[in-house]
Design a protein around this motif. Structure first.
Motif, PDB file in Angstrom:
ATOM      1  N   UNK A 174      39.354  48.071  35.567  1.00 58.71           N
ATOM      2  CA  UNK A 174      39.397  46.804  36.305  1.00 58.71           C
ATOM      3  C   UNK A 174      40.823  46.386  36.666  1.00 58.71           C
ATOM      4  N   UNK A 175      41.825  47.101  36.159  1.00 56.91           N
ATOM      5  CA  UNK A 175      43.200  46.709  36.461  1.00 56.91           C
ATOM      6  C   UNK A 175      43.520  46.727  37.951  1.00 56.91           C
ATOM      7  N   UNK A 176      43.073  47.739  38.714  1.00 54.16           N
ATOM      8  CA  UNK A 176      43.329  47.677  40.163  1.00 54.16           C
ATOM      9  C   UNK A 176      42.682  46.462  40.828  1.00 54.16           C
ATOM     10  N   UNK A 177      41.494  46.077  40.358  1.00 53.57           N
ATOM     11  CA  UNK A 177      40.843  44.885  40.911  1.00 53.57           C
ATOM     12  C   UNK A 177      41.641  43.622  40.580  1.00 53.57           C
ATOM     13  N   UNK A 178      42.127  43.538  39.355  1.00 57.79           N
ATOM     14  CA  UNK A 178      42.943  42.385  38.981  1.00 57.79           C
ATOM     15  C   UNK A 178      44.205  42.315  39.835  1.00 57.79           C
ATOM     16  N   UNK A 184      45.633  35.990  45.818  1.00 57.19           N
ATOM     17  CA  UNK A 184      45.714  34.576  45.443  1.00 57.19           C
ATOM     18  C   UNK A 184      47.007  34.308  44.662  1.00 57.19           C
ATOM     19  N   UNK A 185      48.104  34.840  45.166  1.00 51.74           N
ATOM     20  CA  UNK A 185      49.386  34.772  44.457  1.00 51.74           C
ATOM     21  C   UNK A 185      49.835  33.346  44.186  1.00 51.74           C
ATOM     22  N   UNK A 186      49.487  32.394  45.051  1.00 49.31           N
ATOM     23  CA  UNK A 186      49.946  31.009  44.895  1.00 49.31           C
ATOM     24  C   UNK A 186      48.994  30.144  44.079  1.00 49.31           C
ATOM     25  N   UNK A 187      47.787  30.614  43.852  1.00 48.22           N
ATOM     26  CA  UNK A 187      46.788  29.765  43.188  1.00 48.22           C
ATOM     27  C   UNK A 187      46.308  30.318  41.842  1.00 48.22           C
ATOM     28  N   UNK A 188      46.387  31.645  41.661  1.00 49.16           N
ATOM     29  CA  UNK A 188      45.751  32.300  40.510  1.00 49.16           C
ATOM     30  C   UNK A 188      46.783  32.743  39.482  1.00 49.16           C
ATOM     31  N   UNK A 189      46.451  32.535  38.202  1.00 56.14           N
ATOM     32  CA  UNK A 189      47.222  33.098  37.093  1.00 56.14           C
ATOM     33  C   UNK A 189      46.259  33.925  36.241  1.00 56.14           C
ATOM     34  N   UNK A 190      46.524  35.228  36.176  1.00 58.07           N
ATOM     35  CA  UNK A 190      45.757  36.103  35.287  1.00 58.07           C
ATOM     36  C   UNK A 190      46.500  36.196  33.963  1.00 58.07           C
ATOM     37  N   UNK A 214      34.561  41.842  43.852  1.00 56.47           N
ATOM     38  CA  UNK A 214      33.763  41.000  44.756  1.00 56.47           C
ATOM     39  C   UNK A 214      33.290  39.731  44.063  1.00 56.47           C
ATOM     40  N   UNK A 215      32.900  39.871  42.785  1.00 52.14           N
ATOM     41  CA  UNK A 215      32.415  38.705  42.032  1.00 52.14           C
ATOM     42  C   UNK A 215      33.485  37.630  41.960  1.00 52.14           C
ATOM     43  N   UNK A 216      34.685  38.039  41.542  1.00 50.62           N
ATOM     44  CA  UNK A 216      35.733  37.044  41.326  1.00 50.62           C
ATOM     45  C   UNK A 216      36.453  36.663  42.613  1.00 50.62           C
ATOM     46  N   UNK A 217      36.428  37.512  43.598  1.00 49.63           N
ATOM     47  CA  UNK A 217      36.991  37.123  44.895  1.00 49.63           C
ATOM     48  C   UNK A 217      36.255  35.906  45.440  1.00 49.63           C
ATOM     49  N   UNK A 218      34.939  35.973  45.416  1.00 46.80           N
ATOM     50  CA  UNK A 218      34.137  34.829  45.893  1.00 46.80           C
ATOM     51  C   UNK A 218      34.328  33.614  44.996  1.00 46.80           C
ATOM     52  N   UNK A 219      34.296  33.860  43.676  1.00 43.19           N
ATOM     53  CA  UNK A 219      34.365  32.734  42.732  1.00 43.19           C
ATOM     54  C   UNK A 219      35.720  32.035  42.787  1.00 43.19           C
ATOM     55  N   UNK A 220      36.783  32.809  42.888  1.00 42.90           N
ATOM     56  CA  UNK A 220      38.126  32.208  42.934  1.00 42.90           C
ATOM     57  C   UNK A 220      38.305  31.423  44.227  1.00 42.90           C
TER      58      UNK A 220
END
Length: 658
Positions: A83-87, A94-100, A170-176
């Motif tokens: 899952x690292x490539x997906x992350x 979402x570089x300005x909004x998301x923090x993993x 796809x799951x988290x792209x939509x959710x984020x």
């Protein structure tokens, strides 16, 4: 997805209660179009935990206004790697909004150590903060039950939902995206990236970077090194340890063609056909099998689409139309290439004439069961060897060494080791012995030598008696040569001329062990300048000096190099200074490559104009005194403006190598 039975048994009643609260309120990531707003407050990180990829501990309170995605992982886990490539894609989008935030909740003992997690961050090129949850406190706070599990937290600090397993993009792209829209409408969103100091920015460049596997060939007297994190393979002449060829440009990707143009992504195991002078390569993160023709110096893809297979049960097929799943090692028998397919928990075979690829052993279910080959269960096989009659493989997630018949109608048996949550460091016989995530195995004259990776040891196994014992290593991580050697997560092992060749992965070294004396030496590669490391993530440091005023048209250029304490120029590589001059010449040339044999270089210059510029591109190979096998490369560009009308007769440049 890996489920921790042992850890679940330790989860407290309070954690179970949290599970009921969290996952009944937010059972999964909501469907598209549903409001992305949580109702349960996300628990704060406990104090006192160690953090990586950040200069200080983070808190969810200070991250209010951001969408936060927690990734519960452990660095041994192939599903977590997948899952690292997906992350990374989500972080870019979402570089300005998301923090993993990676929450590293270890399975194996070795994985609990912060330095080992740091090495994994470097190896997997992780670019987000990671917290070491070695006591499983965060895991229990969030009542997690499997690796990997991801938890989405909205900008108000409330849990939106979770997902366990792979296939997350796809799951988290939509959710984020929906969480951002919801927060923006409510005025709770704060944009802007975090300023992080990544672990990779603290690292010196090395000529080898996390070499995963090695393959020695007695017939051609060659050593093949999978320089995994440089995405290439080195071909070395064993007679003098000189690099003969470099397979791959060093740029990450999937591209066939000439050696200097071809691209790989984390290549691992290799098999060599001396008659055809062809090297077969498990291109792990490209999910492909590649062939390098050493006569034509070209690379072609034999099997794999470049995308990970997510089919269950895995589907056979032909050549490049067949999706594979993290092939980690290969061994050649006749016209058949046998593959340790780590990602699908199977052994596969590839017919090199027809390019038909199909499972050989394992259902694809992750477990440790000895059955007829099609009905057996494996767990992330990562190393494979043969005696011509059986396939012996390191089944890493169950910490076992196992044997499979070559006959497709045969059976599979476990020689030594326990099960998914039975591991340790115990010499002994059969299922009573304990290993810790072995990655490499080689057959030599009736005996198996095992890279017991997380125990930092090389062990010797007699497949007839099933007795395994420590052969090399103390168990403590290190890089000591001699009669009492140490290693750091060795991942690959091979044999030639009475010696073991060991990919000492975390040390960025190749080690050589004499089978009779047990004495270990570090391989000192020669011709290193023929295999410079690929360009770093960041540009090499550059510096423009203040103008130097000279009183002569024939000044002397003097370069003084100061290495770190205890270091010297590496005698096995040619350090050099490339000099381009405008308005001047150096040794009569406007372009010059000057070898750096000592720490001081003096060259005559001639000014041809009142103002001149010297552009220096410095490549300096250095090593610690007595440790020539570990070579560092320092690169810097220096711009030196020069003008006439001053007092100086010498252009002095001092350089501190970091």
């Amino acid at each position: 997805m890996k489920i921790s039975v042992a850890i679940l048994a330790l989860v407290s009643i309070a954690a179970v209660a949290l599970w009921q609260i969290f996952w009944r309120s937010n059972p999964r990531i909501p469907q598209e179009g549903s409001p992305m707003e949580g109702t349960v407050n996300a628990p704060e990180f406990p104090e006192g935990l160690q953090w990586l990829n950040t200069e200080r501990p983070l808190s969810l309170r200070e991250l209010r206004g951001k969408v936060v995605l927690l990734d519960f992982w452990t660095y041994c886990c192939i599903n977590c790697m997948h899952i690292l490539p997906d992350l990374k894609k989500l972080e870019r989008k979402y570089a300005d909004e998301l923090v993993v935030i990676g929450v590293h909740s270890a399975k194996f003992f070795t994985e609990q150590e912060t330095e080992n997690i740091r090495q994994a961050i470097l190896r997997y090129d992780i670019e987000h903060p990671v917290v070491n949850d070695n006591q499983m406190m965060v895991w229990q706070q969030y009542a997690v039950r499997a690796w990997p599990t991801l938890v989405l937290i909205d900008p108000s600090g409330k849990i939106v939902g979770y997902h366990a397993g792979e296939g997350i993009y796809d799951i988290f792209d939509r959710a984020i995206a929906e969480t951002i829209r919801t927060a923006e409408a409510r005025g709770t969103l704060k944009r802007g990236p975090l300023n992080l100091k990544l672990e990779r920015d603290k690292e010196a460049r090395t000529v080898l970077r996390f070499p995963g596997k090695v393959l020695a060939d007695e017939r051609t007297n060659r050593l093949f090194i999978a320089d995994s994190n440089h995405h290439r393979v080195l071909v070395v002449a064993l007679k003098d340890n000189t690099i003969e060829m470099v397979i791959g440009s060093g740029a990450m990707g999937l591209e066939d063609g000439a050696f200097d143009k071809a691209r790989f992504n984390n290549p691992q195991g290799m098999a060599y056909d001396a008659d055809a002078d062809a090297l077969y390569i498990a291109d792990t993160d490209n999910h492909a099998i590649r062939k390098a023709d050493l006569r034509k110096r070209t690379v072609e893809t034999l099997a794999g689409t470049g995308e990970q297979s997510r089919a269950y049960p895995p589907r056979p097929g032909r050549g490049r139309a067949t999706a594979l799943n993290s092939p980690w090692d290969v061994v050649l028998i006749g016209d058949t290439l046998y593959i340790a397919m780590a990602g699908s928990h199977q052994l596969w075979r590839l017919n090199l004439k027809t390019l038909e690829a199909k499972p050989h052993a394992g259902t694809g279910h992750e477990a440790c069961t000895d059955e007829k080959l099609p009905y057996s269960a494996l767990a992330q096989p990562s190393g494979i060897t043969t005696d011509g009659k059986k396939l012996y493989f390191a089944d890493s997630e169950v910490s076992c060494i196992r044997a499979a018949d070559i006959d497709p109608n045969g059976t599979l048996e476990t020689l030594v080791g326990g099960d998914l949550f039975e591991f340790g460091d115990v010499d002994g016989i059969g299922r009573q012995a304990r290993l810790q995530h072995p990655l490499g195995v080689v057959y030599v004259d009736g005996v198996l030598y095992v890279a017991d990776t997380y125990n930092n040891k090389i062990k010797r196994l007699d497949p007839r008696t099933r007795r395994i014992e420590t052969f090399l290593g103390t168990g403590t991580a290190g890089a000591r040569d001699g009669d009492n050697p140490t290693f750091d997560e060795p991942g690959g092992i091979s044999h030639a001329h009475g010696k073991l060749y060991i990919a000492d992965t975390n040390n960025h070294l190749i080690r050589v062990a004499d089978l009779k004396t047990k004495r270990v030496e570090t391989l000192q590669l020669r011709g290193l300048e023929n295999a410079p490391p690929p360009a770093p993530h960041r540009q090499p440091p550059s510096q423009t000096l203040e103008a130097i005023a000279v009183n002569t048209a024939t000044p002397t250029l003097t370069l003084q190099i100061r290495l770190p304490q205890g270091h010297k120029l590496n005698p096995n590589a040619k350090s050099q200074a490339r000099i381009e001059a405008q308005g001047a010449t150096v040794q009569g040339k406007t372009e010059l490559i000057a070898p750096l044999d000592t720490l001081q270089l003096s060259l005559p210059a001639q000014l041809t104009a009142e103002r001149a510029t010297l552009n220096l591109h410095l490549l300096i190979y250095h090593c610690r005194e007595g440790q020539e096998g570990l070579c560092y490369l320092y690169e810097k560009r220096v711009v030196v403006p020069i003008q006439q009308g001053g007092k100086e007769t010498t252009i002095n440049i001092g350089l501190n190598v970091q």
